[in-house]
Write an enzyme that holds these catalytic residues in place. Structure first.
Site, PDB file in Angstrom:
ATOM      1  N   GLU A 240       0.871  -1.286   0.220  1.00  0.00           N
ATOM      2  CA  GLU A 240       0.717   0.035  -0.150  1.00  0.00           C
ATOM      3  C   GLU A 240       0.533   1.670  -0.018  1.00  0.00           C
ATOM      4  O   GLU A 240       1.724   1.065   0.171  1.00  0.00           O
ATOM      5  CB  GLU A 240      -0.722   0.152   1.630  1.00  0.00           C
ATOM      6  CG  GLU A 240      -2.147   1.286   1.098  1.00  0.00           C
ATOM      7  CD  GLU A 240      -3.072   0.929   2.663  1.00  0.00           C
ATOM      8  OE1 GLU A 240      -2.483   0.090   3.329  1.00  0.00           O
ATOM      9  OE2 GLU A 240      -3.529   1.783   2.434  1.00  0.00           O
TER      10      GLU A 240
ATOM     11  N   ASN B 113     -12.376  -1.447  -0.957  1.00  0.00           N
ATOM     12  CA  ASN B 113     -11.566  -1.941   0.728  1.00  0.00           C
ATOM     13  C   ASN B 113     -12.454  -1.361   1.358  1.00  0.00           C
ATOM     14  O   ASN B 113     -12.708  -0.413   1.402  1.00  0.00           O
ATOM     15  CB  ASN B 113     -10.394  -1.503   0.361  1.00  0.00           C
ATOM     16  CG  ASN B 113      -9.386  -1.299   1.416  1.00  0.00           C
ATOM     17  OD1 ASN B 113      -8.519  -2.570   1.940  1.00  0.00           O
ATOM     18  ND2 ASN B 113      -9.361  -0.197   2.206  1.00  0.00           N
ATOM     19  N   GLU B 114     -11.975  -1.877   2.183  1.00  0.00           N
ATOM     20  CA  GLU B 114     -13.395  -1.544   3.548  1.00  0.00           C
ATOM     21  C   GLU B 114     -14.122  -1.424   3.704  1.00  0.00           C
ATOM     22  O   GLU B 114     -14.284  -0.550   4.347  1.00  0.00           O
ATOM     23  CB  GLU B 114     -12.177  -1.387   4.512  1.00  0.00           C
ATOM     24  CG  GLU B 114     -11.090  -2.857   5.219  1.00  0.00           C
ATOM     25  CD  GLU B 114      -9.972  -2.589   6.013  1.00  0.00           C
ATOM     26  OE1 GLU B 114     -10.099  -1.309   6.588  1.00  0.00           O
ATOM     27  OE2 GLU B 114      -9.100  -3.823   6.481  1.00  0.00           O
TER      28      GLU B 114
ATOM     29  N   TYR C 135      -6.763  -8.964  11.251  1.00  0.00           N
ATOM     30  CA  TYR C 135      -5.412  -8.780  12.172  1.00  0.00           C
ATOM     31  C   TYR C 135      -5.526  -8.915  13.330  1.00  0.00           C
ATOM     32  O   TYR C 135      -6.211  -9.646  14.107  1.00  0.00           O
ATOM     33  CB  TYR C 135      -5.701  -7.072  12.474  1.00  0.00           C
ATOM     34  CG  TYR C 135      -5.169  -6.714  10.105  1.00  0.00           C
ATOM     35  CD1 TYR C 135      -3.663  -6.454  10.370  1.00  0.00           C
ATOM     36  CD2 TYR C 135      -6.319  -5.504  10.399  1.00  0.00           C
ATOM     37  CE1 TYR C 135      -3.460  -5.896   8.994  1.00  0.00           C
ATOM     38  CE2 TYR C 135      -5.778  -5.109   8.721  1.00  0.00           C
ATOM     39  CZ  TYR C 135      -4.161  -5.353   8.020  1.00  0.00           C
ATOM     40  OH  TYR C 135      -4.052  -4.379   7.316  1.00  0.00           O
TER      41      TYR C 135
ATOM     42  N   GLU D   9      -5.924  -9.404   3.834  1.00  0.00           N
ATOM     43  CA  GLU D   9      -4.736  -8.274   4.789  1.00  0.00           C
ATOM     44  C   GLU D   9      -5.581  -9.345   5.954  1.00  0.00           C
ATOM     45  O   GLU D   9      -6.165  -9.573   6.582  1.00  0.00           O
ATOM     46  CB  GLU D   9      -5.931  -6.606   4.899  1.00  0.00           C
ATOM     47  CG  GLU D   9      -5.538  -6.160   3.480  1.00  0.00           C
ATOM     48  CD  GLU D   9      -5.803  -4.076   4.423  1.00  0.00           C
ATOM     49  OE1 GLU D   9      -5.386  -3.525   5.742  1.00  0.00           O
ATOM     50  OE2 GLU D   9      -6.362  -3.910   3.516  1.00  0.00           O
TER      51      GLU D   9
ATOM     52  N   GLN E 177       2.413  -5.987   6.072  1.00  0.00           N
ATOM     53  CA  GLN E 177       2.132  -5.398   4.074  1.00  0.00           C
ATOM     54  C   GLN E 177       3.643  -5.960   3.770  1.00  0.00           C
ATOM     55  O   GLN E 177       4.492  -6.294   4.821  1.00  0.00           O
ATOM     56  CB  GLN E 177       2.023  -4.367   4.387  1.00  0.00           C
ATOM     57  CG  GLN E 177       1.082  -4.149   4.285  1.00  0.00           C
ATOM     58  CD  GLN E 177      -0.397  -2.652   3.905  1.00  0.00           C
ATOM     59  OE1 GLN E 177       0.945  -1.515   3.394  1.00  0.00           O
ATOM     60  NE2 GLN E 177      -1.192  -1.901   4.223  1.00  0.00           N
TER      61      GLN E 177
HETATM   62  O1  AHR Z   1      -2.972  -2.111   6.399  1.00  0.00           O
HETATM   63  C1  AHR Z   1      -2.985  -1.379   7.165  1.00  0.00           C
HETATM   64  C2  AHR Z   1      -4.770  -0.429   6.463  1.00  0.00           C
HETATM   65  O2  AHR Z   1      -5.298  -1.685   7.748  1.00  0.00           O
HETATM   66  C3  AHR Z   1      -5.478  -0.576   4.989  1.00  0.00           C
HETATM   67  O3  AHR Z   1      -5.318   0.304   4.473  1.00  0.00           O
HETATM   68  C4  AHR Z   1      -6.547  -1.400   5.799  1.00  0.00           C
HETATM   69  O4  AHR Z   1      -7.390  -1.893   4.199  1.00  0.00           O
HETATM   70  C5  AHR Z   1      -6.318  -1.877   7.100  1.00  0.00           C
HETATM   71  O5  AHR Z   1      -7.971  -1.355   8.270  1.00  0.00           O
END
Ligand code: AHR
Length: 489
Positions: free
Chosen positions: A29, A176-177, A244, A299, A348
């Protein structure tokens, strides 16, 4: 050191899925030093590069066979206007990266540069389009610009910018999201946006898009339900789910300084992805019993507080053996779910969150997580096979040992993690459906806080591990806090 016995069974006759190489994918990103300083340094940099892309990163990505790279975000994607990033660099607009530190984005890395980088690495591009602040026309034209060989204003523009032939683009993310930074939409609203946007993303000149809708955040099962109920599987190929590893969002903790308790809490959070994927899969199975729509883990990875003295908007963190165990556990989970999970992108790739590579000037370091991808790479494009492991709870539902197995051309790969900080695991694994006489095992193990830094880049590296095969029974000992890969034939 004490040890516990763990019984395993691998049955090659019982195929449970196919491990798409894309499960070993990554995410890049415009955030912090991921693109600039990480992947791209510009043509005039003294750091060795090809058209501005760092050659050390290209080589390192090739070694772990990076199969796919997601770009340009993340939250950045829903503020990205692709036409800002094409044409002569001196004419490209500078914009504010409002999501990530408010820094200036000069757009010197755009569509051409990203596709060139993928070509140099030999990976598939996964481009995430802008739904949040973009238009249907903008996304439609981007696809035409990239993939059409016909004559049109977009293809002429591409040719003027130096690319005569169309590129191939398979993976396209539509927003995205969208439940968060991508527009804070309700799923009902997003469904309609998706249906409209995707209608104008055409298959040009023999290119076939694999269209990926915004999927759920972690345990948002309602999002999956609404998406699956309202989007015909003929119009969507995948849904992009994000998870995450963070035990508490308001107390993320440090990457390198942590107690044993914090270690096991992070592992518990990592292990939860197994149950969460199972529940999303159950919903998908109801609407799509033929398994047409793939679950993309767009992600994933550990998210801690940023390193002291670094920009809080850059999400730069170190990476220890703890992260290696998380990576090993989650990749085993994705392999086991490979009937539905078609892709995963670690967040990432460079210098941001659970990176496989960190850079400082011209130096680069391969993190323990990088070595896990190296250990696991033989799973790519293999058949996932049944792999049973005695579940011995170590702490708070964290499994002592996790595992997955795959077979390709008569070669069996078994990967395992031992989460315990104190006990070794004596593995006795029976093999069925295959006869093996050769074994080769490799291990990543160190004290749990160990990491690779610019002055100690080789502190955590892969070593060989003794293993035996006799009468189709594999035996080996996993040291505490280790990730292991075994090749059998
Ligand atoms: O990876 C960091 C951020 O986490 C990304 O930009 C977003 O998609 C997620 O919330």
């Amino acid at each position: 050191m004490t040890s516990k016995k763990v019984t395993m069974l691998v049955n090659v006759n019982d195929k449970i899925g196919h491990i798409n190489p894309e499960i070993y994918g990554h995410f890049s990103e415009h955030l912090g030093r991921c693109i600039y300083e990480g992947i791209y340094v510009g043509e005039n940099s003294p750091i060795p590069n090809i058209e501005g892309m760092r050659t050390d990163i290209i080589d390192a990505f090739k070694q772990i066979k990076v199969p796919v790279l997601r770009w340009p975000g993340g939250c950045f994607a829903d503020e990205y206007h692709w036409k800002d990033g094409i044409g002569p660099k001196e004419n490209r607009k500078s914009i504010i990266n409002t999501n990530w530190g408010g820094v200036t984005e000069n757009n010197s890395f755009g569509t051409h540069e990203f596709l060139k980088f993928c070509e140099l690495v030999g990976c598939q591009p996964y481009i995430n389009g802008n739904v949040g602040s973009g238009t249907v026309q903008e996304m439609s034209e981007w696809i035409e610009y990239i993939t059409s060989d016909a004559t049109s204003p977009m293809t002429e523009l591409r040719r003027v910018n130096g690319q005569d032939k169309a590129w191939k683009l398979k993976y396209l993310g539509v927003g995205n999201e969208s439940w968060g930074c991508g527009g804070f939409m309700r799923p009902e609203k997003y469904v309609d946006e998706y249906r409209q946007f995707q209608s104008y993303c055409k298959n040009h000149s023999g290119n076939t898009l694999y269209k990926i809708a915004c999927g759920p955040n972690a345990t948002d099962y309602n999002w999956t339900e609404i998406i699956m109920k309202n989007i015909d599987p003929n119009f969507v190929n995948g849904i992009d789910f994000h998870y995450y590893t963070v035990p508490e969002w308001n107390n993320k903790g440090q990457a390198t300084v942590f107690s044993d308790e914090a270690y096991y809490k992070v592992l518990e959070s990592a292990n939860n992805i197994d149950t969460i994927i199972t529940r999303h899969t159950e919903i998908m199975n109801r609407y799509d019993p033929d398994n047409k729509v793939g679950l993309v883990v767009g992600e994933w990875g550990c998210w801690y507080d940023v390193e002291e003295g670094t920009n809080p908007g850059f999400l730069y963190q170190q990476n220890t053996m703890r992260d290696a165990i998380v990576a090993g556990m989650e990749l085993n989970t994705f392999n086991r779910h490979s009937k539905r999970v078609v892709m995963a992108n670690l967040a990432q790739a460079v210098n941001v969150l659970q990176s496989v590579i960190l850079t400082e000037g011209e130096t680069m370091v391969k993190t323990p997580t990088y070595h896990v991808f190296d250990l696991y790479k033989e799973h790519q494009d293999a058949d996932a096979v049944y792999c049973y492991t005695d579940f011995v709870t170590e702490y708070n539902n964290v499994p002592f040992v996790t595992s997955s197995a795959s077979e390709k051309n008569g070669r069996l790969t078994i990967t395992m993690t031992n989460a315990s900080l104190t006990e070794a695991a004596d593995i006795e694994c029976t093999l069925a459906g295959i006869h093996c006489t050769n074994v080769n095992a490799s291990v990543l193990t160190e004290e749990v806080h160990a990491y690779n830094d610019f002055d100690t880049p080789e502190r955590v590296t892969i070593k060989s591990l003794p293993a035996e095969i006799a009468d189709n029974k594999l035996s080996l000992t996993l040291p505490p806090c280790s990730v292991v890969s075994v090749a059998l034939s």
